[in-house]
Design a protein around this motif. Sequence first.
Motif, PDB file in Angstrom:
ATOM      1  N   VAL A  12      90.250  65.186  64.025  1.00 48.49           N
ATOM      2  CA  VAL A  12      89.368  64.382  64.877  1.00 48.49           C
ATOM      3  C   VAL A  12      88.511  65.264  65.782  1.00 48.49           C
ATOM      4  CG1 VAL A  12      89.265  62.591  66.635  1.00 48.49           C
ATOM      5  CG2 VAL A  12      90.932  62.417  64.764  1.00 48.49           C
ATOM      6  N   TYR A  13      89.126  66.180  66.514  1.00 56.72           N
ATOM      7  CA  TYR A  13      88.366  66.990  67.456  1.00 56.72           C
ATOM      8  C   TYR A  13      87.313  67.871  66.768  1.00 56.72           C
ATOM      9  CZ  TYR A  13      91.657  65.453  71.044  1.00 56.72           C
ATOM     10  OH  TYR A  13      92.409  64.695  71.896  1.00 56.72           O
ATOM     11  N   ARG A  17      83.276  67.683  67.513  1.00 61.25           N
ATOM     12  CA  ARG A  17      82.484  68.861  67.861  1.00 61.25           C
ATOM     13  C   ARG A  17      81.288  69.031  66.925  1.00 61.25           C
ATOM     14  NH1 ARG A  17      87.290  70.669  68.743  1.00 61.25           N
ATOM     15  NH2 ARG A  17      88.040  72.095  68.065  1.00 61.25           N
ATOM     16  N   ARG A  18      81.490  68.813  65.635  1.00 62.36           N
ATOM     17  CA  ARG A  18      80.375  68.933  64.675  1.00 62.36           C
ATOM     18  C   ARG A  18      79.280  67.927  64.983  1.00 62.36           C
ATOM     19  NH1 ARG A  18      84.418  69.799  60.670  1.00 62.36           N
ATOM     20  NH2 ARG A  18      84.289  67.624  60.061  1.00 62.36           N
ATOM     21  N   ARG A  22      75.473  68.837  66.140  1.00 64.38           N
ATOM     22  CA  ARG A  22      74.330  68.326  65.395  1.00 64.38           C
ATOM     23  C   ARG A  22      73.390  67.560  66.331  1.00 64.38           C
ATOM     24  NH1 ARG A  22      75.478  64.795  60.261  1.00 64.38           N
ATOM     25  NH2 ARG A  22      76.700  63.741  61.847  1.00 64.38           N
ATOM     26  N   GLY A  23      73.955  66.768  67.232  1.00 61.20           N
ATOM     27  CA  GLY A  23      73.147  66.027  68.191  1.00 61.20           C
ATOM     28  C   GLY A  23      72.389  66.959  69.121  1.00 61.20           C
ATOM     29  N   GLU A  24      73.048  68.035  69.558  1.00 65.30           N
ATOM     30  CA  GLU A  24      72.377  69.005  70.424  1.00 65.30           C
ATOM     31  C   GLU A  24      71.228  69.684  69.676  1.00 65.30           C
ATOM     32  OE1 GLU A  24      75.438  71.642  71.738  1.00 65.30           O
ATOM     33  OE2 GLU A  24      76.322  70.160  73.076  1.00 65.30           O
ATOM     34  N   ALA A  25      71.447  70.049  68.436  1.00 70.07           N
ATOM     35  CA  ALA A  25      70.403  70.706  67.649  1.00 70.07           C
ATOM     36  C   ALA A  25      69.217  69.767  67.427  1.00 70.07           C
ATOM     37  CB  ALA A  25      70.969  71.170  66.305  1.00 70.07           C
ATOM     38  N   GLU A  26      69.509  68.505  67.145  1.00 66.22           N
ATOM     39  CA  GLU A  26      68.427  67.538  66.947  1.00 66.22           C
ATOM     40  C   GLU A  26      67.657  67.309  68.241  1.00 66.22           C
ATOM     41  OE1 GLU A  26      70.304  64.073  65.336  1.00 66.22           O
ATOM     42  OE2 GLU A  26      70.673  65.023  63.397  1.00 66.22           O
ATOM     43  N   GLY A  27      68.378  67.234  69.357  1.00 68.05           N
ATOM     44  CA  GLY A  27      67.728  67.051  70.650  1.00 68.05           C
ATOM     45  C   GLY A  27      66.870  68.246  71.019  1.00 68.05           C
ATOM     46  N   GLU A  28      67.365  69.435  70.724  1.00 67.41           N
ATOM     47  CA  GLU A  28      66.596  70.645  71.011  1.00 67.41           C
ATOM     48  C   GLU A  28      65.333  70.687  70.166  1.00 67.41           C
ATOM     49  OE1 GLU A  28      66.982  75.486  70.745  1.00 67.41           O
ATOM     50  OE2 GLU A  28      68.809  74.290  70.779  1.00 67.41           O
ATOM     51  N   ALA A  29      65.442  70.354  68.898  1.00 68.46           N
ATOM     52  CA  ALA A  29      64.264  70.352  68.027  1.00 68.46           C
ATOM     53  C   ALA A  29      63.241  69.319  68.496  1.00 68.46           C
ATOM     54  CB  ALA A  29      64.683  70.064  66.584  1.00 68.46           C
TER      55      ALA A  29
END
Length: 72
Positions: A12-13, A17-18, A22-29
């Motif tokens: 689960v953890y 984390r994945r 992925r959400g952070e990378a999409e937000g950064e892009a």
Amino acid sequence: MVLYYHMLNRLVYPLIRRHEERGEAEGEARGRAEGMDKANKAWRKWNQARMDAEAKGLPFDEPPPDQQEGDS
């Protein structure tokens, strides 16, 4: 109970984390694209004003967008 925590830690953890990464990378892009769009619009506006002044024979002393202060 031990098996429950073992499953959380092993399955689960890492999955959470994945998804967060992925959400952070999409937000950064997305943020980079929005920032680039904003910068391009500022440069196009500045350049159009420069060309208009040049066409009218007027002096143009407005600093370029990257040298203007207070436009953050």
